[in-house]
Design a protein around this motif. Structure first.
Motif, PDB file in Angstrom:
ATOM      1  N   GLY A 151       6.180   1.108  13.755  1.00 18.75           N
ATOM      2  CA  GLY A 151       4.846   0.933  14.307  1.00 18.75           C
ATOM      3  C   GLY A 151       4.021   2.203  14.311  1.00 18.75           C
ATOM      4  N   ILE A 152       4.673   3.362  14.188  1.00 16.99           N
ATOM      5  CA  ILE A 152       3.956   4.639  14.112  1.00 16.99           C
ATOM      6  C   ILE A 152       3.572   4.952  12.673  1.00 16.99           C
ATOM      7  CG2 ILE A 152       4.154   7.137  14.479  1.00 16.99           C
ATOM      8  CD1 ILE A 152       6.084   6.549  16.765  1.00 16.99           C
ATOM      9  N   MET A 153       4.501   4.725  11.762  1.00 18.07           N
ATOM     10  CA  MET A 153       4.279   5.126  10.376  1.00 18.07           C
ATOM     11  C   MET A 153       3.297   4.218   9.640  1.00 18.07           C
ATOM     12  SD  MET A 153       5.877   7.874  10.214  1.00 18.07           S
ATOM     13  CE  MET A 153       5.270   8.107   8.556  1.00 18.07           C
ATOM     14  N   ILE A 154       3.271   2.925   9.960  1.00 14.39           N
ATOM     15  CA  ILE A 154       2.374   2.016   9.243  1.00 14.39           C
ATOM     16  C   ILE A 154       0.897   2.358   9.463  1.00 14.39           C
ATOM     17  CG2 ILE A 154       1.579  -0.372   9.063  1.00 14.39           C
ATOM     18  CD1 ILE A 154       4.439  -1.296   9.446  1.00 14.39           C
ATOM     19  N   PRO A 155       0.435   2.514  10.726  1.00 15.40           N
ATOM     20  CA  PRO A 155      -0.972   2.875  10.910  1.00 15.40           C
ATOM     21  C   PRO A 155      -1.329   4.206  10.263  1.00 15.40           C
ATOM     22  CG  PRO A 155      -0.024   2.113  12.972  1.00 15.40           C
ATOM     23  CD  PRO A 155       1.112   2.298  12.008  1.00 15.40           C
ATOM     24  N   PHE A 162      -2.833   4.330   2.196  1.00 16.13           N
ATOM     25  CA  PHE A 162      -1.698   3.567   1.692  1.00 16.13           C
ATOM     26  C   PHE A 162      -1.699   2.175   2.331  1.00 16.13           C
ATOM     27  CE2 PHE A 162       0.000   8.111   1.704  1.00 16.13           C
ATOM     28  CZ  PHE A 162      -0.485   8.367   0.441  1.00 16.13           C
ATOM     29  N   ASP A 163      -0.519   1.526   2.409  1.00  9.64           N
ATOM     30  CA  ASP A 163      -0.477   0.183   2.976  1.00  9.64           C
ATOM     31  C   ASP A 163       0.729  -0.012   3.882  1.00  9.64           C
ATOM     32  OD1 ASP A 163       1.552   0.096   1.100  1.00  9.64           O
ATOM     33  OD2 ASP A 163       1.053  -1.896   0.357  1.00  9.64           O
ATOM     34  N   ARG A 233      -6.920  -0.617  -3.632  1.00 11.69           N
ATOM     35  CA  ARG A 233      -6.503  -1.221  -2.362  1.00 11.69           C
ATOM     36  C   ARG A 233      -6.023  -2.661  -2.552  1.00 11.69           C
ATOM     37  NH1 ARG A 233      -7.334  -0.421   3.161  1.00 11.69           N
ATOM     38  NH2 ARG A 233      -7.587  -2.341   4.379  1.00 11.69           N
ATOM     39  N   GLY A 234      -6.560  -3.359  -3.540  1.00  2.78           N
ATOM     40  CA  GLY A 234      -6.164  -4.733  -3.797  1.00  2.78           C
ATOM     41  C   GLY A 234      -4.714  -4.856  -4.234  1.00  2.78           C
ATOM     42  N   TYR A 235      -4.086  -3.734  -4.613  1.00  2.00           N
ATOM     43  CA  TYR A 235      -2.696  -3.724  -5.066  1.00  2.00           C
ATOM     44  C   TYR A 235      -1.727  -3.755  -3.882  1.00  2.00           C
ATOM     45  CZ  TYR A 235       1.271  -2.370  -8.036  1.00  2.00           C
ATOM     46  OH  TYR A 235       2.458  -2.343  -8.711  1.00  2.00           O
ATOM     47  N   GLY A 236      -2.226  -3.408  -2.695  1.00  2.00           N
ATOM     48  CA  GLY A 236      -1.341  -3.251  -1.541  1.00  2.00           C
ATOM     49  C   GLY A 236      -1.213  -4.481  -0.675  1.00  2.00           C
ATOM     50  N   PHE A 237      -0.421  -4.333   0.381  1.00  2.00           N
ATOM     51  CA  PHE A 237      -0.178  -5.395   1.367  1.00  2.00           C
ATOM     52  C   PHE A 237      -0.575  -4.851   2.734  1.00  2.00           C
ATOM     53  CE2 PHE A 237       2.500  -7.382   4.595  1.00  2.00           C
ATOM     54  CZ  PHE A 237       2.242  -8.724   4.366  1.00  2.00           C
ATOM     55  N   ALA A 239      -0.918  -6.998   5.797  1.00  2.00           N
ATOM     56  CA  ALA A 239      -0.528  -7.844   6.933  1.00  2.00           C
ATOM     57  C   ALA A 239      -1.736  -8.359   7.693  1.00  2.00           C
ATOM     58  CB  ALA A 239       0.409  -7.076   7.867  1.00  2.00           C
ATOM     59  N   ASP A 240      -2.740  -8.829   6.968  1.00  2.00           N
ATOM     60  CA  ASP A 240      -3.944  -9.411   7.574  1.00  2.00           C
ATOM     61  C   ASP A 240      -4.637  -8.467   8.555  1.00  2.00           C
ATOM     62  OD1 ASP A 240      -3.526 -11.798   6.171  1.00  2.00           O
ATOM     63  OD2 ASP A 240      -2.163 -12.543   7.722  1.00  2.00           O
ATOM     64  N   GLY A 241      -4.613  -7.179   8.255  1.00  2.00           N
ATOM     65  CA  GLY A 241      -5.328  -6.206   9.092  1.00  2.00           C
ATOM     66  C   GLY A 241      -4.670  -5.887  10.413  1.00  2.00           C
ATOM     67  N   LYS A 242      -3.397  -6.277  10.588  1.00  2.00           N
ATOM     68  CA  LYS A 242      -2.691  -6.097  11.863  1.00  2.00           C
ATOM     69  C   LYS A 242      -2.614  -4.635  12.296  1.00  2.00           C
ATOM     70  CE  LYS A 242       1.958  -6.940  13.787  1.00  2.00           C
ATOM     71  NZ  LYS A 242       3.305  -7.479  13.475  1.00  2.00           N
ATOM     72  N   PHE A 243      -2.543  -3.707  11.332  1.00  2.00           N
ATOM     73  CA  PHE A 243      -2.361  -2.296  11.664  1.00  2.00           C
ATOM     74  C   PHE A 243      -3.560  -1.438  11.268  1.00  2.00           C
ATOM     75  CE2 PHE A 243       1.869  -4.082  10.981  1.00  2.00           C
ATOM     76  CZ  PHE A 243       2.549  -3.655  12.106  1.00  2.00           C
ATOM     77  N   GLU A 244      -4.718  -2.033  11.058  1.00  2.00           N
ATOM     78  CA  GLU A 244      -5.853  -1.271  10.535  1.00  2.00           C
ATOM     79  C   GLU A 244      -6.287  -0.159  11.481  1.00  2.00           C
ATOM     80  OE1 GLU A 244      -7.238  -1.313   7.641  1.00  2.00           O
ATOM     81  OE2 GLU A 244      -6.130  -2.988   6.824  1.00  2.00           O
TER      82      GLU A 244
END
Length: 468
Positions: A151-155, A162-163, A233-237, A239-244
């Motif tokens: 949860g720290i690294m994703i944001p 990145f994604d 950016r279209g290449y990445g994933f 998660a529906d903006g969960k960590f934006e």
């Protein structure tokens, strides 16, 4: 076809199939019990060689059948836990020490500090943070402990362009590198070498070399993907903006945190010195970690009550894995009491007796990879397989160190793709990544890592990777 929910008129999601490792092990226990009625009983002569028990080739002979009874089966789990008690408590003590380390806030502060320093150096985020988690896997056997940092690294990864997959891979793939090569991983190599009667953490030089190779290959794989996402950016994933929205990390690396880190590193220096100079084994190593826990609790300014609770929480997190060791040992107890474990060794060695030892080592490697899908616990798999693999290695001309390497390499790689790996699936759930999406992305890396593991096992056997 999914049936709709009558209240909301929405399709019900099919509950994912879960594989309970205890159920699987108990099924294996039942099969092992039945085998004592089917397989002929027999035994090898054993002798002591440099303080270790070794099977003497060509001494197998049949004996009177001794099938296990119902009470033997029922009591085998308790007996297995008693016989594996030294390993079980070793795991719990180390888990408790890691619990105290976590309670001091040192790891969170260290990661937060590194993250801030790398905020404008995005190209360094991947190699630096993956190295941190890889060292945690190599020295501490970090696996479940890594989940808190996803949860720290994703944001942070998203903020740097990145994604979600990149942030998750930094943690999961990073820790897997260290767990697989297991430089001083107490939960895999430590336990496996103990059962195989090898000096603790012996053969470390070769594992360090494998660590470097696996690290470079894995970092390049994640880095290339991350750069593609940064360009498109279209290449990445995502998660529906969960960590934006990135969470601000306010933790600072205080003096007490630096001292705790210093104590932790000093502990591994003392461990290496004690093993090499005084031949420390599980009891001494567990004692060293217990002392470390007391010291870092004092330095981290934890009260006695907080320290005990942190220790219990850390040990509690490993209760499941520790009990798996006991249940796996119960299988060995049944096979031993039924006098069929040597029969299995005899037929296994006869089947590959005419093969070159290198091919026997390769066979061990693939067998361990298959078993890992069923028994995802590294310590549990070591307890289950090494009592058979170590003497089998003696019979077919494979060094015991190579047999341990076959286990550790096959065990670690599957941790980040097999759906039976509980902590891995939990990590994907935290990140919101579907398993299929992750599997398609990581499969090329997994195949590459398995290829590296295969070559490492072949080379190990060719060079007589030892000490025996």
């Amino acid at each position: 076809m999914l049936q709709p929910n009558l209240l909301t008129n929405t399709p019900l999601k099919k509950k994912p199939m879960e594989i309970n490792v205890y159920v699987l092990l108990l099924l294996v226990l039942l099969i092992a019990s039945l085998s004592t009625y089917v397989l002929p009983a027999g035994e090898y002569t054993r002798t002591e060689v440099n303080g270790r028990s070794v099977v003497v080739p060509d001494t197998y002979q049949g004996i009177e059948s001794t099938p296990v009874g119902l009470m033997d089966i029922i009591g085998s789990v308790h007996t297995g836990m008693v016989e594996a008690s030294s390993i079980i408590f070793f795991v719990l003590i180390i888990g408790g020490t890691f619990g105290i380390l976590t309670a001091t806030g040192t790891i969170e502060a260290f990661i937060a500090t590194l993250s801030r320093k790398l905020a404008n150096q995005e190209k360094w985020l991947i190699p630096v943070m993956m190295l941190f988690f890889a060292m945690g896997g190599a020295l501490m056997g970090m696996a479940e402990e890594t989940l808190a940092y996803i949860g720290i690294m994703i944001p942070l990864a998203i903020a740097l362009g990145f994604d979600v997959i990149t942030g998750t891979a930094i943690v999961l793939v990073g820790a897997s590198i260290g767990f697989t090569t297991a430089i001083m991983n107490p939960f895999t190599v430590g336990i496996a070498q103990s059962i195989a009667e090898l000096p603790p953490f012996s053969g470390i030089g070769y594992r360090i070399l494998l660590f470097v190779i696996m690290y470079v290959v894995s970092v390049l794989f994640v880095y290339r993907y991350a750069m593609k996402v940064k360009r498109d950016r279209g290449y990445g994933f995502f998660a529906d903006g969960k960590f934006e929205a990135i969470a601000t990390q306010n933790q600072k690396l205080e003096t007490k945190h630096k001292i705790v880190l210093g104590c932790f590193l000093l502990n591994f220096v003392l461990l290496a010195y004690g093993v090499l100079q005084y031949e420390w084994f599980i009891t001494e190593i567990a004692g060293l970690f217990l002392v470390l826990g007391i010291i870092i609790a004092f330095v981290g300014r934890l009260s006695p009550d907080e320290s005990v609770k942190a220790f219990m929480k850390g040990a509690g997190g490993l209760i499941s894995g520790a009990l798996i060791i006991g249940v796996a040992r119960a299988i060995v107890v049944i096979l031993t009491d039924g006098h069929v474990i040597d029969t299995i060794l005899y037929y296994a060695s006869s089947a590959i007796h005419h093969l070159p030892p290198v091919l026997s080592a390769v066979g061990m490697y693939f067998l361990q990879a298959i078993i890992h899908f069923i028994v995802p616990s590294g310590s549990g798999q070591a307890a289950l397989t090494m009592p058979i693999m170590a003497p089998l290695a003696d019979l077919v001309g494979v060094t015991r160190q190579t047999a341990v390497l076959s286990f550790s390499m096959a065990d670690g790689i599957g941790n980040i793709i097999f759906p039976t790996s509980g902590y891995f699936m939990a990590g994907l759930a935290i990140a919101g990544i579907p398993w299929i999406r992750w599997a398609k992305w990581i499969l090329p890396l997994i195949l590459t890592q398995y290829a590296i593991g295969l070559v490492s096992v072949i080379v190990a056997q060719l060079i007589g990777y030892g000490p025996f």
